[in-house]
Design a protein around this motif. Structure first.
Motif, PDB file in Angstrom:
ATOM      1  N   TYR A 153      -7.782  99.331 106.792  1.00 48.74           N
ATOM      2  CA  TYR A 153      -7.768  98.129 107.677  1.00 48.74           C
ATOM      3  C   TYR A 153      -9.218  97.392 107.954  1.00 48.74           C
ATOM      4  CZ  TYR A 153      -2.709  98.369 108.917  1.00 48.74           C
ATOM      5  OH  TYR A 153      -1.162  98.381 108.751  1.00 48.74           O
ATOM      6  N   ILE A 154      -9.801  98.361 108.442  1.00 46.46           N
ATOM      7  CA  ILE A 154     -11.310  97.704 108.763  1.00 46.46           C
ATOM      8  C   ILE A 154     -12.153  97.233 107.788  1.00 46.46           C
ATOM      9  CG2 ILE A 154     -13.760  98.548 109.471  1.00 46.46           C
ATOM     10  CD1 ILE A 154     -12.187 100.950 111.242  1.00 46.46           C
ATOM     11  N   ASN A 155     -12.013  97.834 106.463  1.00 44.84           N
ATOM     12  CA  ASN A 155     -12.443  97.351 105.319  1.00 44.84           C
ATOM     13  C   ASN A 155     -12.050  95.753 104.958  1.00 44.84           C
ATOM     14  OD1 ASN A 155     -14.403  99.582 104.582  1.00 44.84           O
ATOM     15  ND2 ASN A 155     -12.900 100.433 103.561  1.00 44.84           N
ATOM     16  N   LEU A 156     -10.573  95.805 105.210  1.00 49.19           N
ATOM     17  CA  LEU A 156      -9.951  94.654 104.845  1.00 49.19           C
ATOM     18  C   LEU A 156     -10.374  93.570 105.736  1.00 49.19           C
ATOM     19  CD1 LEU A 156      -7.793  92.990 103.507  1.00 49.19           C
ATOM     20  CD2 LEU A 156      -6.055  93.988 105.231  1.00 49.19           C
ATOM     21  N   TRP A 157     -10.375  93.730 107.206  1.00 51.47           N
ATOM     22  CA  TRP A 157     -10.725  92.334 108.073  1.00 51.47           C
ATOM     23  C   TRP A 157     -12.249  92.224 107.761  1.00 51.47           C
ATOM     24  CZ3 TRP A 157      -8.386  96.034 111.891  1.00 51.47           C
ATOM     25  CH2 TRP A 157      -9.381  96.822 112.434  1.00 51.47           C
ATOM     26  N   LEU A 158     -13.184  93.186 107.515  1.00 53.29           N
ATOM     27  CA  LEU A 158     -14.503  92.714 107.351  1.00 53.29           C
ATOM     28  C   LEU A 158     -14.683  91.972 106.008  1.00 53.29           C
ATOM     29  CD1 LEU A 158     -16.190  96.114 108.315  1.00 53.29           C
ATOM     30  CD2 LEU A 158     -16.305  94.087 109.706  1.00 53.29           C
ATOM     31  N   SER A 159     -13.806  92.274 104.947  1.00 54.53           N
ATOM     32  CA  SER A 159     -13.824  91.627 103.806  1.00 54.53           C
ATOM     33  C   SER A 159     -13.435  90.179 103.705  1.00 54.53           C
ATOM     34  CB  SER A 159     -13.370  92.266 102.669  1.00 54.53           C
ATOM     35  OG  SER A 159     -11.918  92.447 102.805  1.00 54.53           O
ATOM     36  N   LEU A 160     -12.359  90.115 104.487  1.00 54.53           N
ATOM     37  CA  LEU A 160     -11.710  88.695 104.731  1.00 54.53           C
ATOM     38  C   LEU A 160     -12.688  87.758 105.489  1.00 54.53           C
ATOM     39  CD1 LEU A 160      -8.289  89.722 105.820  1.00 54.53           C
ATOM     40  CD2 LEU A 160      -8.703  88.435 103.943  1.00 54.53           C
ATOM     41  N   ARG A 161     -13.316  88.403 106.499  1.00 53.79           N
ATOM     42  CA  ARG A 161     -14.234  87.595 107.272  1.00 53.79           C
ATOM     43  C   ARG A 161     -15.460  87.289 106.380  1.00 53.79           C
ATOM     44  NH1 ARG A 161     -19.263  87.869 108.203  1.00 53.79           N
ATOM     45  NH2 ARG A 161     -20.374  87.125 110.252  1.00 53.79           N
ATOM     46  N   ASN A 162     -16.083  88.174 105.668  1.00 53.39           N
ATOM     47  CA  ASN A 162     -17.150  87.887 104.661  1.00 53.39           C
ATOM     48  C   ASN A 162     -16.838  86.732 103.784  1.00 53.39           C
ATOM     49  OD1 ASN A 162     -18.782  89.657 106.055  1.00 53.39           O
ATOM     50  ND2 ASN A 162     -18.375  91.310 104.360  1.00 53.39           N
ATOM     51  N   HIS A 163     -15.465  86.891 103.096  1.00 49.70           N
ATOM     52  CA  HIS A 163     -15.207  85.838 102.102  1.00 49.70           C
ATOM     53  C   HIS A 163     -15.179  84.610 102.811  1.00 49.70           C
ATOM     54  CE1 HIS A 163     -13.866  84.025  98.191  1.00 49.70           C
ATOM     55  NE2 HIS A 163     -12.799  83.847  98.883  1.00 49.70           N
ATOM     56  N   ILE A 164     -14.473  84.639 103.653  1.00 51.35           N
ATOM     57  CA  ILE A 164     -14.401  83.338 104.611  1.00 51.35           C
ATOM     58  C   ILE A 164     -15.520  82.491 104.885  1.00 51.35           C
ATOM     59  CG2 ILE A 164     -13.303  82.005 106.713  1.00 51.35           C
ATOM     60  CD1 ILE A 164     -11.016  84.130 106.617  1.00 51.35           C
ATOM     61  N   ALA A 165     -16.508  83.479 105.525  1.00 51.27           N
ATOM     62  CA  ALA A 165     -17.763  82.940 105.772  1.00 51.27           C
ATOM     63  C   ALA A 165     -18.723  82.570 104.887  1.00 51.27           C
ATOM     64  CB  ALA A 165     -18.569  84.161 106.444  1.00 51.27           C
ATOM     65  N   HIS A 166     -18.526  83.443 103.508  1.00 48.80           N
ATOM     66  CA  HIS A 166     -19.428  82.978 102.439  1.00 48.80           C
ATOM     67  C   HIS A 166     -18.960  82.351 101.263  1.00 48.80           C
ATOM     68  CE1 HIS A 166     -22.271  85.118 105.004  1.00 48.80           C
ATOM     69  NE2 HIS A 166     -21.514  86.193 104.882  1.00 48.80           N
ATOM     70  N   ASP A 167     -17.699  82.762 101.183  1.00 52.33           N
ATOM     71  CA  ASP A 167     -17.127  82.256  99.812  1.00 52.33           C
ATOM     72  C   ASP A 167     -17.735  82.291  98.530  1.00 52.33           C
ATOM     73  OD1 ASP A 167     -14.975  80.649  98.524  1.00 52.33           O
ATOM     74  OD2 ASP A 167     -15.946  78.785  98.810  1.00 52.33           O
ATOM     75  N   SER A 168     -18.412  83.565  98.326  1.00 49.59           N
ATOM     76  CA  SER A 168     -19.126  83.743  96.886  1.00 49.59           C
ATOM     77  C   SER A 168     -18.058  84.649  95.976  1.00 49.59           C
ATOM     78  CB  SER A 168     -20.155  84.549  97.425  1.00 49.59           C
ATOM     79  OG  SER A 168     -19.952  85.785  98.180  1.00 49.59           O
TER      80      SER A 168
END
Length: 229
Positions: A153-168
């Motif tokens: 779960y922790i990995n999931l919401w951190l990865s969601l945050r990063n993708h929304i923030a950076h879109d790379s």
């Protein structure tokens, strides 16, 4: 000297997360277009994951403030690291390091990052390693004791945050890797065979007709996991 209380840190996080959830619920009821609903869930997970990162920073500081034993070991190791042979010899002859047992919150914060940045961890595994470095064994028990699903779960919401923030491309691949984890089976959050292209659609959707939207499942788990740390 006043100590920073981990229970107060959890309480503050609960309050902030509850406010974000209440805002989501209120606004969701008023939205009529899919575009606006997508914007809402994206902003909500971004806000919640940012609150999580601040919570982890404050929790680490509070635990260190309660007992500096492990942190002192880290500081001594940091002081010894990367010295040349000559520097090591000079230190042996002329330097005595004395670490105070009682460190203020400001002192701990500065020693964790002299630039004033929060201590953050990009994944559960990095969080676990950070806890081993900085925290007393009893204080990292909650982190080490999380189930496989909760680690993911922790990995999931951190990865969601990063993708929304950076879109790379990198953040996109990391997000889909987190969503595909076998640890998420039966949680309602594991993606199918195809990669998720639209984050908003994933967060708005339900694994079954009677299940909560995925954004709500994530927020609920975030609260429970924070209480366990």
């Amino acid at each position: 000297m006043r100590k920073m209380n981990p229970d107060d840190v959890r309480s503050d996080f609960d309050t902030s997360l509850a406010e974000a959830q209440a805002f989501y619920t209120t606004v969701k009821a008023a939205l009529t277009t899919k575009k606006d609903q997508t914007l809402l869930v994206r902003n909500t997970i971004l806000t919640a994951a940012t609150l999580w990162e601040s919570f982890i920073n404050d929790l680490f500081i509070a635990y260190i403030n309660r007992d500096t034993s492990q942190f002192q070991i880290h500081l001594r190791n940091a002081f010894e690291a990367d010295r040349t042979a000559k520097q090591q010899l000079i230190a042996q002859h002329f330097t005595t390091v004395t670490l105070t047992k009682h460190m203020t919150v400001d002192m701990i914060t500065e020693l964790l990052d002299s630039d004033g940045n929060n201590v953050t961890f990009p994944s559960y595994d990095a969080l676990r390693k950070g806890a081993a470095k900085y925290l007393l064994e009893a204080h990292r028990a909650g982190i080490n004791g999380l189930s496989g699903a909760r680690k993911q779960y922790i990995n999931l919401w951190l990865s969601l945050r990063n993708h929304i923030a950076h879109d790379s491309d990198r953040s996109y691949d990391a997000m889909n890797k987190a969503m595909a984890s076998g640890a998420l089976i039966n949680t309602g959050l594991q993606r199918g065979v195809r990669k998720i292209t639209h984050v908003g659609s994933y967060l708005k959707s339900r694994s079954t007709p009677n299940a909560k939207p995925r954004i709500e499942l994530i927020l609920d788990e975030m609260k429970l996991i924070a209480a366990a740390l």
